[in-house]
Design an enzyme around this catalytic site. Structure first.
Site, short mmCIF file in Angstrom:
data_model
loop_
_atom_site.label_atom_id
_atom_site.label_comp_id
_atom_site.label_asym_id
_atom_site.label_seq_id
_atom_site.Cartn_x
_atom_site.Cartn_y
_atom_site.Cartn_z
N SER A 145 -6.12 -22.98 34.82
CA SER A 145 -5.70 -23.54 36.09
C SER A 145 -6.42 -22.85 37.25
CB SER A 145 -4.19 -23.34 36.28
OG SER A 145 -3.49 -23.94 35.22
N ARG B 108 -1.17 -27.73 47.06
CA ARG B 108 -1.66 -28.82 46.21
C ARG B 108 -1.69 -30.15 46.95
NH1 ARG B 108 -3.04 -27.57 40.58
NH2 ARG B 108 -2.58 -25.36 40.46
N HIS C 258 -6.04 -29.09 27.59
CA HIS C 258 -6.08 -28.82 29.03
C HIS C 258 -7.53 -29.00 29.51
CE1 HIS C 258 -5.00 -25.75 32.45
NE2 HIS C 258 -4.82 -26.99 32.83
N TYR D 108 8.65 -26.93 41.59
CA TYR D 108 7.18 -26.86 41.64
C TYR D 108 6.56 -27.78 40.57
CZ TYR D 108 2.44 -25.55 40.92
OH TYR D 108 1.08 -25.64 40.75
N CYS E 178 -9.54 -22.97 38.17
CA CYS E 178 -10.91 -22.50 37.89
C CYS E 178 -11.93 -23.61 38.08
CB CYS E 178 -11.01 -21.95 36.47
SG CYS E 178 -10.16 -20.39 36.23
N ASP F 206 -7.54 -32.85 34.40
CA ASP F 206 -6.66 -31.77 33.94
C ASP F 206 -6.30 -31.85 32.46
OD1 ASP F 206 -5.17 -29.39 34.56
OD2 ASP F 206 -3.33 -30.56 34.59
N LYS G 177 2.45 -30.77 32.40
CA LYS G 177 2.24 -29.69 31.43
C LYS G 177 3.29 -29.73 30.31
CE LYS G 177 -0.96 -28.31 34.12
NZ LYS G 177 -2.31 -27.93 34.04
N ARG H 187 3.68 -22.14 38.76
CA ARG H 187 4.36 -22.11 37.47
C ARG H 187 4.86 -20.69 37.19
NH1 ARG H 187 1.03 -22.20 33.96
NH2 ARG H 187 -0.87 -22.66 35.12
O1 SAT Z 1 0.93 -26.35 36.40
S1 SAT Z 1 0.43 -27.34 37.34
O2 SAT Z 1 0.32 -28.62 36.68
O3 SAT Z 1 1.32 -27.45 38.47
C1 SAT Z 1 -1.11 -26.92 37.88
C2 SAT Z 1 -1.81 -26.00 36.96
O4 SAT Z 1 -1.45 -24.82 36.93
O5 SAT Z 1 -2.74 -26.43 36.26
MN MN Z 2 -4.03 -27.58 34.79
#
Ligand code: SAT
Ligand code: MN
Length: 586
Positions: free
Chosen positions: A255, A373, A233, A204, A257, A282, A213, A76
């Protein structure tokens, strides 16, 4: 203008928007996605033919593919992500602001003719269980077949979504084009008041799979503020005890973690009888139920997880989940067309790295990109909760905040109240990771792990949290965890992964009024002997749970500075909580 195919909907808002976008972006053809297997097969075949996908070993990775992104498009790009509200105040200091007029002036032109020579896919989707009143539909227009394939896994996509939308204008519109993939002409713009997203110049995940997101967090957080719910989140898990009761928890970590690892955790051998059910890894959408409790659904249908570090040791469930029907992005490719990444195990003698170059164990650069990923259906997880599709969701009795902190934050502490918990969430700090471009390992404030994902001023977002608490008859207990604390020798003090179950057990005990705690200036930590450490050797629990007043006094100073950035929008209750901690620290 391309020949318009007979659209599978009469929805006037949707048809008018598709026409407007087609006129501006000038695709060669328009495809309305129905979500069928035939369509998936066709899109996959096209991507195999043009090199967007590489087929993996049919035995080791059945029906799975590798995608290599553009080298400058691997995470991102937060500095190119904008919230387009009329005023900068509505956007707040933690977001990048662009007025809607400036977005139209600066970004809309980048879409002009951007789909020439390409196919424009219209992708209707639902975020949330198909029949849930809490779910919300959207439509993403994209010129990326890779996005179509990922959205099919990550959302309820196609016919089912068009049916849900019907003739309504109440759906989130997301326009995505790869553009020329240049970071100089890349922007991800959110118009919360119009429930609209524009993303150009990136393929991405977090920038391009607009249901994730962009919709499920940035737009939905604003929608939740307006309608009295929360888009967070957070992973959602259910902890089942040997007696068979299940405690549902939400956990917000930045993200990369460990949300996916915690959500899919397998109990260590010494903790038999305990098990974790995965509801989400997520994002959580949370509502106040008729019983006055907080209920959560996972808006997603799949996992877009970090590959490096995922192994049979760290996350055996993830390994089982991705055994088939997976899309891998930017991992390394072995000579037998299977996949490899750092942390999976010993590397083979030769690989092709994520950039497409030869790689051997002597190479200095990683073979897989640190933010590589996997995309896979959530239903493939061996511990997928039977309530993943429950339209009501699951009742949340604990919320965990956390981040990566080498020092300062103890392994776990419990907030004194909901209001104190909101302050704890609002002041979370974490070391940055490879999930976003920029320096890695820098400590920054990441309130509720939502800093990159809140669609409005975070000061107002904190107020929304407080308001939700006053409406809950039984607000969840709030905790802060830190699996990443290091000792004086620079080594991690806590083994993490499956052993985090021990902390979850204490959390459950607190929720049920069973486990004992000791009060400190920052909150409650486990009383001596309350964490079950059976089978763990060499863990210095006193060091792990220590609250160092000097460290915390400088932490408090950092928090005060952070609140000051908001120029008065941080609710007074939170400053009160902060000064309360400061006073207790002395
Ligand atoms: O932003 S993504 O959904 O690609 C993954 C993340 O950073 O949590
Ligand atoms: Mn995330």
């Amino acid at each position: 203008m391309p020949q318009e195919p007979s659209a599978p909907t009469q929805n006037p808002t949707l048809l008018a928007w598709v026409r407007e976008v087609a006129a501006h972006t000038q695709p060669d053809r328009i495809v309305w996605c129905d979500g069928s297997q035939e369509e998936a097969d066709r899109v996959t075949a096209e991507m195999l033919a043009d090199g967007t996908l590489i087929a993996l070993n049919a035995e080791k990775n059945p029906n799975s593919y590798l995608h290599r992104s553009h080298k400058s498009d691997v995470a991102r790009t937060e500095h190119l992500t904008f919230i387009c509200t009329e005023t900068a105040l509505a956007c707040g200091p933690t977001n990048n602001w662009k007025s809607p007029a400036d977005a139209r002036k600066d970004v809309w032109p980048w879409f002009e003719g951007a789909m020439r020579g390409r196919t424009m896919y219209v992708v209707p989707y639902i975020m949330g269980p198909t029949t849930s009143p809490y779910s919300r539909p959207g439509v993403e227009i994209t010129d990326s077949a890779y996005v179509v394939a990922n959205m099919r896994i990550m959302t309820r996509m196609g016919k089912v979504a068009l049916e849900r939308i019907g003739d309504s204008a109440d759906f989130v519109r997301g326009l995505h084009s790869l553009g020329d993939l240049s970071p100089d002409r890349r922007a991800i713009c959110h118009f919360p008041q119009d429930r609209l997203i524009w993303s150009v110049g990136s393929g991405y995940g977090g920038n391009a799979l607009l249901g994730k997101k962009c919709h499920a967090l940035r737009i939905a957080s604003a929608q939740g503020r307006d309608e009295g719910w929360m888009a967070e989140h957070m992973l959602i898990l259910g902890l089942e005890s040997p007696e068979g009761d299940i405690t549902y928890m939400g956990a917000a970590f930045p993200s990369a973690c460990g949300k996916t690892n915690l959500a899919m955790m397998v109990a260590p051998l010494t903790q038999q009888g305990w098990r974790v059910w995965t509801v989400g890894d997520d994002i959580a959408w949370m509502h106040i139920g008729e019983d006055g409790q907080l209920w959560a659904v996972n808006p997603e249908a799949g996992f877009f997880g970090v590959a490096p570090g995922t192994s049979l040791r760290t996350n055996p469930n993830a390994i089982r989940t991705i055994e088939k029907n997976a899309i891998f992005t930017n991992v390394a490719l072995a000579d037998d067309n299977s996949v490899w990444w750092e942390g999976l195990g010993d590397p083979p003698a030769h690989l092709v790295d994520w950039k497409g170059d030869d790689w051997t164990p002597a190479s200095t650069a990683p073979a897989a990109h640190p933010n590589s990923r996997f995309t896979v259906a959530a239903a493939q997880c061996p511990q997928a909760s039977p309530r993943m599709e429950d339209p009501r969701g699951v009742p949340i009795s604990a919320i965990l905040f956390g981040g990566r902190r080498a020092r300062v934050a103890p392994l776990v502490f419990e907030a004194r109240s909901w209001q104190h918990g909101v302050y704890v969430g609002a002041t979370v700090a974490s070391e940055t990771t490879a999930a976003a471009t920029g320096a890695v390992g820098v400590v920054r404030r990441d309130p509720m792990a939502m800093r990159p994902f809140c669609g409005y001023n975070m000061g107002d977002y904190f107020s929304h949290w407080l308001k939700m608490g006053t409406k809950l008859t039984k607000p969840p207990k709030v905790f802060h965890v830190n699996w990443f604390r290091k000792g004086a020798d620079g080594k991690f003090l806590w083994p993490g992964y499956g052993d985090n179950l021990r902390v979850l057990r204490w959390v459950r005990g607190r929720v049920r009024g069973e486990a004992k705690a000791r009060e400190t200036a920052i909150g409650f930590v486990p009383e001596h002997g309350e964490l079950d450490l059976t089978g763990l050797e060499g863990v210095d629990v006193d060091d792990l749970l220590a609250v160092d007043n000097a460290e915390w006094r400088s932490e408090i100073a950092g928090q005060r500075e952070f609140f000051a950035e908001f120029g008065g929008t941080v609710p007074a209750e939170l400053s009160l909580e902060l000064e309360g901690v400061a006073a207790r620290l002395g």
